[in-house]
Write a protein that holds these residues in place. Structure first.
Motif, short mmCIF file in Angstrom:
data_model
loop_
_atom_site.label_atom_id
_atom_site.label_comp_id
_atom_site.label_asym_id
_atom_site.label_seq_id
_atom_site.Cartn_x
_atom_site.Cartn_y
_atom_site.Cartn_z
N ASP A 90 0.83 -1.21 0.00
CA ASP A 90 0.00 0.00 0.00
C ASP A 90 0.86 1.26 0.00
O ASP A 90 0.62 2.20 -0.74
N VAL A 91 1.87 1.26 0.87
CA VAL A 91 2.72 2.45 1.00
C VAL A 91 3.42 2.75 -0.33
O VAL A 91 3.43 3.89 -0.80
N ILE A 92 3.94 1.71 -0.97
CA ILE A 92 4.64 1.90 -2.25
C ILE A 92 3.66 2.41 -3.31
O ILE A 92 3.92 3.37 -4.03
N ARG A 93 2.50 1.75 -3.36
CA ARG A 93 1.47 2.16 -4.35
C ARG A 93 1.06 3.61 -4.14
O ARG A 93 1.02 4.42 -5.07
N LEU A 94 0.81 3.97 -2.87
CA LEU A 94 0.34 5.33 -2.57
C LEU A 94 1.44 6.37 -2.79
O LEU A 94 1.16 7.49 -3.23
N ALA A 95 2.67 5.98 -2.49
CA ALA A 95 3.78 6.93 -2.70
C ALA A 95 3.91 7.24 -4.18
O ALA A 95 4.10 8.40 -4.57
N LYS A 96 3.74 6.23 -5.00
CA LYS A 96 3.83 6.45 -6.46
C LYS A 96 2.63 7.27 -6.95
O LYS A 96 2.79 8.22 -7.70
N ALA A 97 1.42 6.88 -6.48
CA ALA A 97 0.22 7.57 -6.96
C ALA A 97 0.19 9.04 -6.53
O ALA A 97 -0.31 9.89 -7.26
N SER A 98 0.76 9.32 -5.36
CA SER A 98 0.71 10.71 -4.88
C SER A 98 1.97 11.48 -5.26
O SER A 98 2.16 12.61 -4.85
N LYS A 99 2.83 10.84 -6.06
CA LYS A 99 4.08 11.46 -6.53
C LYS A 99 4.92 11.94 -5.35
O LYS A 99 5.47 13.05 -5.37
N ALA A 100 4.98 11.14 -4.32
CA ALA A 100 5.72 11.54 -3.11
C ALA A 100 7.22 11.52 -3.39
O ALA A 100 7.73 10.62 -4.06
N ASP A 101 7.91 12.53 -2.85
CA ASP A 101 9.39 12.56 -2.95
C ASP A 101 10.00 11.69 -1.86
O ASP A 101 11.16 11.28 -1.97
N GLY A 102 9.25 11.45 -0.78
CA GLY A 102 9.77 10.64 0.30
C GLY A 102 8.66 10.19 1.24
O GLY A 102 7.54 10.71 1.20
N VAL A 103 8.98 9.19 2.06
CA VAL A 103 8.02 8.65 3.03
C VAL A 103 8.52 8.95 4.44
O VAL A 103 9.70 8.71 4.76
N ILE A 104 7.63 9.48 5.27
CA ILE A 104 7.96 9.62 6.70
C ILE A 104 7.01 8.69 7.46
O ILE A 104 5.79 8.84 7.40
N ASP A 105 7.60 7.70 8.11
CA ASP A 105 6.81 6.68 8.81
C ASP A 105 6.80 7.00 10.31
O ASP A 105 7.87 7.18 10.91
N ILE A 106 5.62 7.07 10.86
CA ILE A 106 5.50 7.50 12.25
C ILE A 106 4.94 6.39 13.13
O ILE A 106 3.94 5.76 12.80
N SER A 107 5.62 6.19 14.24
CA SER A 107 5.11 5.23 15.21
C SER A 107 4.94 5.95 16.54
O SER A 107 5.86 6.63 17.01
N LEU A 108 3.76 5.82 17.10
CA LEU A 108 3.58 6.40 18.44
C LEU A 108 4.45 5.63 19.42
O LEU A 108 4.60 4.41 19.29
N MET A 109 5.00 6.33 20.37
CA MET A 109 5.93 5.70 21.31
C MET A 109 5.28 4.49 22.00
O MET A 109 4.12 4.55 22.40
N PHE A 110 6.00 3.41 22.10
CA PHE A 110 5.57 2.15 22.74
C PHE A 110 4.55 1.37 21.90
O PHE A 110 3.92 0.44 22.40
N CYS A 111 4.36 1.77 20.63
CA CYS A 111 3.53 0.95 19.74
C CYS A 111 4.45 -0.03 19.05
O CYS A 111 5.10 0.29 18.05
N GLN A 112 4.51 -1.24 19.58
CA GLN A 112 5.48 -2.21 19.08
C GLN A 112 5.23 -2.62 17.64
O GLN A 112 6.15 -2.73 16.84
N THR A 113 3.95 -2.87 17.31
CA THR A 113 3.67 -3.44 15.99
C THR A 113 4.09 -2.48 14.87
O THR A 113 4.72 -2.90 13.89
N TYR A 114 3.75 -1.21 15.01
CA TYR A 114 4.12 -0.24 13.96
C TYR A 114 5.62 0.03 13.99
O TYR A 114 6.25 0.23 12.95
N ASP A 115 6.19 0.04 15.18
CA ASP A 115 7.62 0.30 15.29
C ASP A 115 8.41 -0.81 14.59
O ASP A 115 9.31 -0.57 13.78
N ILE A 116 8.02 -2.06 14.89
CA ILE A 116 8.73 -3.20 14.27
C ILE A 116 8.53 -3.19 12.75
O ILE A 116 9.47 -3.37 11.98
N GLU A 117 7.29 -2.93 12.34
CA GLU A 117 7.01 -2.95 10.90
C GLU A 117 7.75 -1.85 10.16
O GLU A 117 8.00 -1.95 8.95
N GLY A 118 8.10 -0.78 10.88
CA GLY A 118 8.84 0.32 10.26
C GLY A 118 10.13 -0.14 9.61
O GLY A 118 10.55 0.38 8.56
#
Ligand code: BJ8
Length: 435
Positions: free
Chosen positions: A366-394
């Motif tokens: 999804d992230v790759i598809r959306l980055a291309k569709a929105s012509k993003a120059d870069g991705v900033i991935d945010i994880s709320l502190m102590f959120c393990q699942t998003y932090d690990i997936e980062g």
């Protein structure tokens, strides 16, 4: 005691909601402190923006009287016997609640103000969103948390599951058992969970969920999704017609506004943005286009968007639950009976790619598809502190972005401003290197 309403940008009027808040059993003294902070925060983040679309006035107004306008409508609804269901997650299907004649409202937990209250019940090393949930309820400083007749939780992350046990000591709370995988049997299981939710909302509201009502509400919520998709498509144009901060506010309000009114206001905004796109209006000329991914940003959390958009960037898409995960994919409207409709609802919601699932490689797709569709120059991935699942997936997300040649910055943060300066430096440096 007064809350501040911005009627139009820059113009502040006052509204007295004291009686409603008293009737809801709120702690008015503490709530006053929150009300004093909010206008400053709104002013700093929103009123300083240049060239915001005129149709944002509606969303600004909703925000400025966030604890007055919509709660007032819900209180009126309850006076006539209506039931309100508070929800915490993009997986809970609003269609079912509305089909029973109830109203679903998101219970946002995006303010540091509520975190210390939550820490009285939870370890400090818990995600701020979860701590804020408990703080908002137990400190009695949010009308939405007070007026809901029932909360609907879900078995997503461990922190939320435990928090629901604590909340359930104070308010009726139904937890939906969300599968953690997406096999065929998980889709069937999720449909069963939705059927259980139907029974519960029928009991609480005293109304049957009929085929007609469910079909009608599937369409209604789909229209809201389509409006948001239209908005996101417009952001993908070469000239950026609206700031990411404005769109984030729209996405946050999506969780608790009346769905039909919300969809029509988003479409009105899109009409204006279409003209802007045609006329080449760009709210962020020369700014680097950023896709934000990761944990949701519940109202009033505008921290990262504000930093990005005051550091030479512009947010053109959010792969978050206050973004594409909330509205992508429609519920199939061809279901002929309740069973089919429920399965279609289950299938649509299980299409959301939250880090609570395993495996969850579709989120990186999804992230790759959306980055291309929105012509993003870069991705900033945010994880709320102590959120393990998003932090690990980062980490795996960073790897995927690298393979695709998309610049990536991973950030872990909370609701405080303690790291704001440091984030400004890091994000500023990241934006500098974008080609
Ligand atoms: S579908 S993202 S809304 S669970 S940030 S509380 S996961 S520790 S919010 Fe979420 Fe539903 Fe998933 Fe979306 Fe836990 Fe992580 Fe905190 Fe989170």
């Amino acid at each position: 005691m007064l809350s501040y309403i911005f009627k139009k940008r820059g113009e502040i009027i006052m509204a007295d909601n004291q009686k409603m808040w008293t009737d809801l059993g709120m702690d008015l003294e503490q709530h006053d402190i929150l009300c004093e902070v909010l206008p400053g925060a709104i002013g700093d983040v929103f009123l300083t923006q240049k060239n915001s679309p005129a149709a944002m006035d509606y969303f600004d107004m909703v925000l400025a009287d966030v604890h007055g306008l919509r709660p007032g409508e819900l209180v009126e609804f309850k006076k006539n016997g209506g039931k309100v269901f508070g929800t915490f997650c993009a997986y809970v299907p609003d269609e079912v609640i509305f089909a029973a004649g109830g109203i679903a409202t998101g219970l946002c937990a995006g303010s540091q103000f509520w975190v210390p209250g939550g820490e009285k019940y939870l370890p400090a090393n818990t995600c701020p969103l979860i701590k804020a949930m408990l703080g908002a309820r137990f400190e009695k400083t949010c009308p939405f948390y007070r007026l809901a007749d029932m909360y609907v939780g879900e078995t997503t992350c461990d922190g939320k599951k435990k928090a629901y046990e604590i909340l359930a000591t104070d308010i009726p709370l139904h937890v939906m058992d969300l599968p953690q995988m997406k096999r065929e049997r998980d889709h069937l299981k999720w449909a069963e969970e939705i059927k259980d939710l139907i029974k519960i909302v029928e009991e609480v509201t005293g109304n049957k969920v009929t085929e007609e009502a469910l079909a009608e509400n599937i369409k209604k919520i789909n229209l809201k999704r389509q409006a948001l998709q239209r908005l996101y498509n417009l952001r993908a144009s070469k000239n950026v017609p609206i700031s990411g901060t404005d769109v984030l506010l729209v996405s946050q309000i999506a969780y608790y506004d009346d769905p039909e009114r919300f969809a029509s206001m988003v479409n009105k905004l899109c009409d204006e943005l279409e003209e802007r796109v045609e006329n080449g209006v760009d709210v962020a000329k020369g700014a680097k286009r950023i896709l934000v991914s990761g944990t949701p940003m519940a109202i009033p959390n505008w921290k990262l968007h504000n930093i990005i958009e005051t550091s030479g960037g512009v947010v053109v898409c959010e792969e978050t639950c206050t973004g594409t995960r909330y509205f992508e994919n429609q519920v199939d409207e061809t279901g002929k009976n309740l069973d089919e409709m429920v399965q279609n609802i289950a299938d649509r919601y299980l299409g959301i790619n939250c880090a609570c699932f395993t495996p969850n490689t579709a989120r990186a797709d999804d992230v790759i598809r959306l980055a291309k569709a929105s012509k993003a120059d870069g991705v900033i991935d945010i994880s709320l502190m102590f959120c393990q699942t998003y932090d690990i997936e980062g980490r795996s997300l960073e790897q995927r972005c690298k393979e695709e040649g998309i610049p990536f910055l991973g950030i872990e943060t909370d609701y405080t401003d303690n790291d704001a300066q440091q984030l400004k430096t890091r994000i500023g440096a990241f934006i500098e290197i974008l080609g």
